[in-house]
Scaffold this motif. Structure first.
Motif, PDB file in Angstrom:
ATOM      1  N   GLY A  40       0.790  -1.089  -0.108  1.00 39.19           N
ATOM      2  CA  GLY A  40      -0.172  -0.054  -0.123  1.00 39.19           C
ATOM      3  C   GLY A  40       0.797   1.192   0.240  1.00 39.19           C
ATOM      4  O   GLY A  40       1.996   1.302   0.522  1.00 39.19           O
TER       5      GLY A  40
ATOM      6  N   ALA B 249      -0.516   6.459   5.000  1.00 38.58           N
ATOM      7  CA  ALA B 249       0.286   6.020   5.990  1.00 38.58           C
ATOM      8  C   ALA B 249       1.514   5.380   5.742  1.00 38.58           C
ATOM      9  O   ALA B 249       2.526   5.715   6.059  1.00 38.58           O
ATOM     10  CB  ALA B 249      -0.551   4.786   6.648  1.00 38.58           C
TER      11      ALA B 249
ATOM     12  N   GLU C  70       1.857  -1.066  -4.738  1.00 33.40           N
ATOM     13  CA  GLU C  70       0.394  -0.341  -4.731  1.00 33.40           C
ATOM     14  C   GLU C  70      -0.413  -0.672  -5.868  1.00 33.40           C
ATOM     15  O   GLU C  70      -0.120  -0.848  -6.974  1.00 33.40           O
ATOM     16  CB  GLU C  70       0.897   1.159  -4.977  1.00 33.40           C
ATOM     17  N   ARG C  71      -1.734  -1.125  -5.467  1.00 30.86           N
ATOM     18  CA  ARG C  71      -2.612  -1.754  -6.551  1.00 30.86           C
ATOM     19  C   ARG C  71      -3.213  -0.712  -7.297  1.00 30.86           C
ATOM     20  O   ARG C  71      -3.566  -1.327  -8.465  1.00 30.86           O
ATOM     21  CB  ARG C  71      -3.685  -2.706  -5.866  1.00 30.86           C
TER      22      ARG C  71
ATOM     23  N   ALA D 223     -12.188  17.640   6.109  1.00 30.07           N
ATOM     24  CA  ALA D 223     -11.156  16.667   7.002  1.00 30.07           C
ATOM     25  C   ALA D 223     -11.856  16.678   8.373  1.00 30.07           C
ATOM     26  O   ALA D 223     -12.485  17.707   8.909  1.00 30.07           O
ATOM     27  CB  ALA D 223      -9.824  17.335   6.872  1.00 30.07           C
ATOM     28  N   ASN D 224     -11.547  15.850   9.141  1.00 28.38           N
ATOM     29  CA  ASN D 224     -11.885  15.677  10.582  1.00 28.38           C
ATOM     30  C   ASN D 224     -10.976  16.025  11.332  1.00 28.38           C
ATOM     31  O   ASN D 224     -11.041  16.024  12.663  1.00 28.38           O
ATOM     32  CB  ASN D 224     -12.405  14.333  10.800  1.00 28.38           C
TER      33      ASN D 224
ATOM     34  N   VAL E 132      -0.785  -6.976  -3.932  1.00 26.54           N
ATOM     35  CA  VAL E 132      -0.387  -8.050  -3.298  1.00 26.54           C
ATOM     36  C   VAL E 132      -1.690  -8.968  -2.787  1.00 26.54           C
ATOM     37  O   VAL E 132      -2.512  -8.576  -1.945  1.00 26.54           O
ATOM     38  CB  VAL E 132       0.111  -7.655  -2.017  1.00 26.54           C
TER      39      VAL E 132
ATOM     40  N   CYS F 226      -2.361  -1.129   4.029  1.00 23.98           N
ATOM     41  CA  CYS F 226      -3.334  -1.271   3.082  1.00 23.98           C
ATOM     42  C   CYS F 226      -4.529  -0.680   3.330  1.00 23.98           C
ATOM     43  O   CYS F 226      -5.703  -0.834   2.287  1.00 23.98           O
ATOM     44  CB  CYS F 226      -3.599  -3.067   2.580  1.00 23.98           C
ATOM     45  N   GLY F 227      -4.795   0.121   4.220  1.00 20.37           N
ATOM     46  CA  GLY F 227      -5.995   0.791   4.646  1.00 20.37           C
ATOM     47  C   GLY F 227      -7.174   0.082   5.075  1.00 20.37           C
ATOM     48  O   GLY F 227      -6.976  -1.187   5.177  1.00 20.37           O
TER      49      GLY F 227
ATOM     50  N   TYR G 243     -15.705   1.092   8.514  1.00 24.88           N
ATOM     51  CA  TYR G 243     -14.730   0.217   7.849  1.00 24.88           C
ATOM     52  C   TYR G 243     -14.035  -0.771   8.540  1.00 24.88           C
ATOM     53  O   TYR G 243     -13.974  -0.702   9.597  1.00 24.88           O
ATOM     54  CB  TYR G 243     -13.486   1.426   7.279  1.00 24.88           C
TER      55      TYR G 243
ATOM     56  N   GLY H 104      -1.340   2.829   9.682  1.00 19.63           N
ATOM     57  CA  GLY H 104      -2.539   3.533   9.115  1.00 19.63           C
ATOM     58  C   GLY H 104      -3.895   2.924   9.718  1.00 19.63           C
ATOM     59  O   GLY H 104      -3.987   2.367  10.240  1.00 19.63           O
ATOM     60  N   LEU H 105      -4.862   3.200   8.568  1.00 19.04           N
ATOM     61  CA  LEU H 105      -6.282   2.616   8.927  1.00 19.04           C
ATOM     62  C   LEU H 105      -6.170   1.251   9.068  1.00 19.04           C
ATOM     63  O   LEU H 105      -5.823   0.425   8.453  1.00 19.04           O
ATOM     64  CB  LEU H 105      -7.355   2.788   7.851  1.00 19.04           C
TER      65      LEU H 105
ATOM     66  N   GLY I 138      -6.597   7.126  12.489  1.00 20.93           N
ATOM     67  CA  GLY I 138      -6.791   8.432  11.478  1.00 20.93           C
ATOM     68  C   GLY I 138      -5.485   9.208  11.290  1.00 20.93           C
ATOM     69  O   GLY I 138      -4.993   9.322  10.288  1.00 20.93           O
TER      70      GLY I 138
ATOM     71  N   PHE J  28      -0.519   9.930  11.289  1.00 21.48           N
ATOM     72  CA  PHE J  28       0.398   9.074  10.600  1.00 21.48           C
ATOM     73  C   PHE J  28       1.945  10.120  10.237  1.00 21.48           C
ATOM     74  O   PHE J  28       2.867   9.280  10.274  1.00 21.48           O
ATOM     75  CB  PHE J  28       0.006   8.803   9.011  1.00 21.48           C
TER      76      PHE J  28
HETATM   77  C1  FAD Z   1     -14.896   9.458   4.814  1.00 22.52           C
HETATM   78  C2  FAD Z   1     -13.590   9.606   5.233  1.00 22.52           C
HETATM   79  C3  FAD Z   1     -13.219  10.594   6.082  1.00 22.52           C
HETATM   80  C4  FAD Z   1     -11.864  10.440   6.534  1.00 22.52           C
HETATM   81  N1  FAD Z   1     -11.266  11.768   7.065  1.00 22.52           N
HETATM   82  C5  FAD Z   1      -9.966  11.643   7.579  1.00 22.52           C
HETATM   83  C6  FAD Z   1      -9.318  13.003   7.975  1.00 22.52           C
HETATM   84  O1  FAD Z   1      -9.924  14.148   7.768  1.00 22.52           O
HETATM   85  N2  FAD Z   1      -8.206  12.965   8.549  1.00 22.52           N
HETATM   86  C7  FAD Z   1      -7.532  11.658   8.486  1.00 22.52           C
HETATM   87  O2  FAD Z   1      -6.281  11.883   9.206  1.00 22.52           O
HETATM   88  N3  FAD Z   1      -7.961  10.741   8.149  1.00 22.52           N
HETATM   89  C8  FAD Z   1      -9.086  10.599   7.485  1.00 22.52           C
HETATM   90  N4  FAD Z   1      -9.722   9.418   7.219  1.00 22.52           N
HETATM   91  C9  FAD Z   1      -9.073   8.152   7.366  1.00 22.52           C
HETATM   92  C10 FAD Z   1      -8.343   8.031   6.291  1.00 22.52           C
HETATM   93  O3  FAD Z   1      -8.818   7.313   5.199  1.00 22.52           O
HETATM   94  C11 FAD Z   1      -6.830   7.707   6.680  1.00 22.52           C
HETATM   95  O4  FAD Z   1      -6.447   8.810   7.237  1.00 22.52           O
HETATM   96  C12 FAD Z   1      -5.988   7.412   5.412  1.00 22.52           C
HETATM   97  O5  FAD Z   1      -6.617   7.513   4.136  1.00 22.52           O
HETATM   98  C13 FAD Z   1      -5.641   6.379   5.710  1.00 22.52           C
HETATM   99  O6  FAD Z   1      -4.343   6.144   4.953  1.00 22.52           O
HETATM  100  P1  FAD Z   1      -3.814   4.615   4.737  1.00 22.52           P
HETATM  101  O7  FAD Z   1      -2.688   4.664   3.954  1.00 22.52           O
HETATM  102  O8  FAD Z   1      -4.112   3.698   6.273  1.00 22.52           O
HETATM  103  O9  FAD Z   1      -5.300   3.981   3.828  1.00 22.52           O
HETATM  104  P2  FAD Z   1      -5.615   4.198   2.342  1.00 22.52           P
HETATM  105  O10 FAD Z   1      -6.053   5.693   2.237  1.00 22.52           O
HETATM  106  O11 FAD Z   1      -6.903   3.256   2.263  1.00 22.52           O
HETATM  107  O12 FAD Z   1      -4.538   3.598   1.581  1.00 22.52           O
HETATM  108  C14 FAD Z   1      -4.105   2.325   1.248  1.00 22.52           C
HETATM  109  C15 FAD Z   1      -3.573   2.125   0.019  1.00 22.52           C
HETATM  110  O13 FAD Z   1      -3.130   0.700  -0.122  1.00 22.52           O
HETATM  111  C16 FAD Z   1      -3.302   0.431  -1.377  1.00 22.52           C
HETATM  112  N5  FAD Z   1      -3.564  -1.150  -1.232  1.00 22.52           N
HETATM  113  C17 FAD Z   1      -4.614  -1.449  -0.531  1.00 22.52           C
HETATM  114  N6  FAD Z   1      -4.653  -3.097  -0.220  1.00 22.52           N
HETATM  115  C18 FAD Z   1      -3.557  -3.342  -1.389  1.00 22.52           C
HETATM  116  C19 FAD Z   1      -2.816  -4.520  -1.814  1.00 22.52           C
HETATM  117  N7  FAD Z   1      -3.361  -5.758  -1.319  1.00 22.52           N
HETATM  118  N8  FAD Z   1      -1.863  -4.498  -2.460  1.00 22.52           N
HETATM  119  C20 FAD Z   1      -1.287  -3.107  -2.740  1.00 22.52           C
HETATM  120  N9  FAD Z   1      -1.999  -2.046  -2.560  1.00 22.52           N
HETATM  121  C21 FAD Z   1      -3.013  -2.069  -1.718  1.00 22.52           C
HETATM  122  C22 FAD Z   1      -4.655   0.824  -1.847  1.00 22.52           C
HETATM  123  O14 FAD Z   1      -4.850   1.361  -3.113  1.00 22.52           O
HETATM  124  C23 FAD Z   1      -4.326   2.348  -1.179  1.00 22.52           C
HETATM  125  O15 FAD Z   1      -3.624   3.185  -2.131  1.00 22.52           O
HETATM  126  C24 FAD Z   1     -11.064   9.383   6.629  1.00 22.52           C
HETATM  127  C25 FAD Z   1     -11.703   8.449   6.168  1.00 22.52           C
HETATM  128  C26 FAD Z   1     -12.711   8.287   5.639  1.00 22.52           C
HETATM  129  C27 FAD Z   1     -13.355   6.957   4.862  1.00 22.52           C
END
Ligand code: FAD
Length: 396
Positions: A9, A13, A39-40, A56-57, A127, A155-156, A318, A365-366, A379, A382
């Protein structure tokens, strides 16, 4: 080629790891270790993490504070728009603007990786499975496989399917709402036409959930469809009234029993409370200033809605998006969880299974929250929080 570290991912994060390394002046050291980022999504141009048409929150400082002003990402901070943000770091921005800024940070990471042949960010590479071995981890997908000693899951999360414990309710939903809309798509503007059609036909809208996403969805619908929505046409069903974010120093007499005061910042409900427009929307609904919206607090009952067949939006939260994980014997490996998040070992910060740390496996991350006392940090931490630093300390 074998690498020291793989990251699954390349969302916010994962970016946080590079930003933290730059902050600690260890970015060259990290890049020279040999890192494979998988990254997918097909390309950086299609990178759309956090591209929601809502506020944003968290204030913009949560995204900017951890970035070293004279480091690898300095150019991104020098743009006039970002300089304005830095003047007023408590501002809450639209997530689409933040997403565009984060994409620029991602482009910087890709550019600096180009100078380090052992490190690469590969798009279009999902992956599907991870196999642990005694010496590390093998990531696999339809592109092949690669090995590293350390692995970071970043991976979120994805919208959680409706969790309906009551069999009657589950049957009602399966029969009448086989494909509910998901708040994720709604907030990305992907369901506007369907929503307009439904409202045009006089159908009501039901939003299930009480999180930031749910009240952001209500705010989005009021903004997009406002004049088209009849009184009492948008119903929000949530189990309990959501907590509100409140400023540090809020007197104890104003706190509700479920409110949590963050031990670090003093904010109330820092990680789970409604902020900004989502918060304002809830307060307006409660005070009757949004006649289109009706709030139902309590165990959701969809039976009365069956005949009217309103459009259902699932905004119940989520769940971590994970590849299949197998241990060194090829058996499925279940990670320990706590309150819907994967647990980390308090000392090594590795993910755990059956209470034991899994050597070399980290999450950020998430879906992979750090725990501070009774608080689950999700959230917003990061870029400047401890999570990325803990991982760097382990791998460098
Ligand atoms: C409606 C909403 C509002 C939000 N508002 C905020 C905010 O205001 N402030 C804040 O900090 N956070 C907020 N969040 C939480 C927010 O989603 C996270 O902060 C941030 O996007 C998380 O980052 P991440 O990298 O963990 O996950 P993601 O943003 O989901 O990124 C994960 C990445 O991994 C990739 N991936 C996933 N699985 C695979 C795999 N198997 N192989 C390869 N790549 C993969 C995806 O394509 C993606 O690019 C919010 C979430 C939502 C749903």
């Amino acid at each position: 080629m074998d690498r020291l570290l793989q990251i699954i991912g390349f969302g916010p994060a994962a970016l946080g790891l590079f930003i933290a390394a730059d902050r600690e002046r260890q970015l060259p050291a990290l890049l020279s270790l040999g890192i494979d980022v998988h990254e997918r999504s097909p390309s950086v141009a299609q990178w759309d993490c956090l591209a929601y048409d809502i506020q944003a929150n968290s204030p913009i400082q949560d995204f900017l504070q951890g970035i070293r002003p004279d480091g690898a990402f300095a150019e991104c901070l020098r743009q006039s728009e970002v300089r304005d943000w830095l003047q007023d770091p408590s501002r809450i921005l639209q997530l689409e603007s933040i997403s565009a800024f984060l994409r620029q940070l991602a482009q910087v990471v890709i550019a600096v990786c180009a100078d380090h042949p052992a490190t690469s960010v590969t798009f279009g590479r999902r992956v599907d499975a991870v196999q642990a071995s005694d010496s590390g981890f093998i990531c696999q997908g339809n592109w092949g496989r690669s090995f590293s000693r350390y692995l970071v899951l970043a991976c979120g999360a994805r919208g959680r399917p409706l969790q309906l414990t009551c069999a009657d309710l589950r049957q009602t939903v399966e029969r009448h709402w086989p494909t509910p809309l998901c708040s994720d798509g709604v907030l990305r503007g992907q369901a506007d036409a369907q929503l307009r059609d439904a409202v045009g036909q006089g159908r009501q809208i039901l939003v299930l959930g009480g999180s930031h996403s749910a009240f952001s969805t209500v705010e989005y619908l009021l903004r997009r469809l406002g004049s088209e929505l009849a009184p009492r046409s948008l119903h929000v069903l949530c189990r309990k009234r959501p907590g509100l974010w409140q400023v540090p120093g809020t007197p104890a007499s104003q706190l509700l029993p479920d409110d949590v005061v963050d031990t670090v910042s003093g904010e109330v409900n820092r990680f789970r409370g409604l902020r900004g427009k989502a918060r304002q929307t809830l307060l307006e609904v409660e005070s009757g200033r949004q006649p289109a919206v009706v709030l139902h607090v309590g165990e959701p009952d969809l039976e009365p809605w069956r005949l009217a067949a309103p459009l259902l939006i699932n905004a119940t939260g989520y769940e971590p998006r994970m590849p299949e994980l197998r241990d060194s014997l090829g058996q499925p490996m279940a990670l320990d969880t706590w309150q819907d998040n994967h647990r980390k070992h308090p000392l090594t910060h590795e993910l755990t299974s059956n209470g034991q740390p899994i050597r070399g496996l980290f999450g950020t991350g998430l879906g992979f929250a750090d725990q501070q006392g009774a608080t689950i940090e999700v959230g917003v931490n990061f870029f400047h929080g401890r999570c990325a630093n803990n991982i760097l300390k382990a791998v460098l």
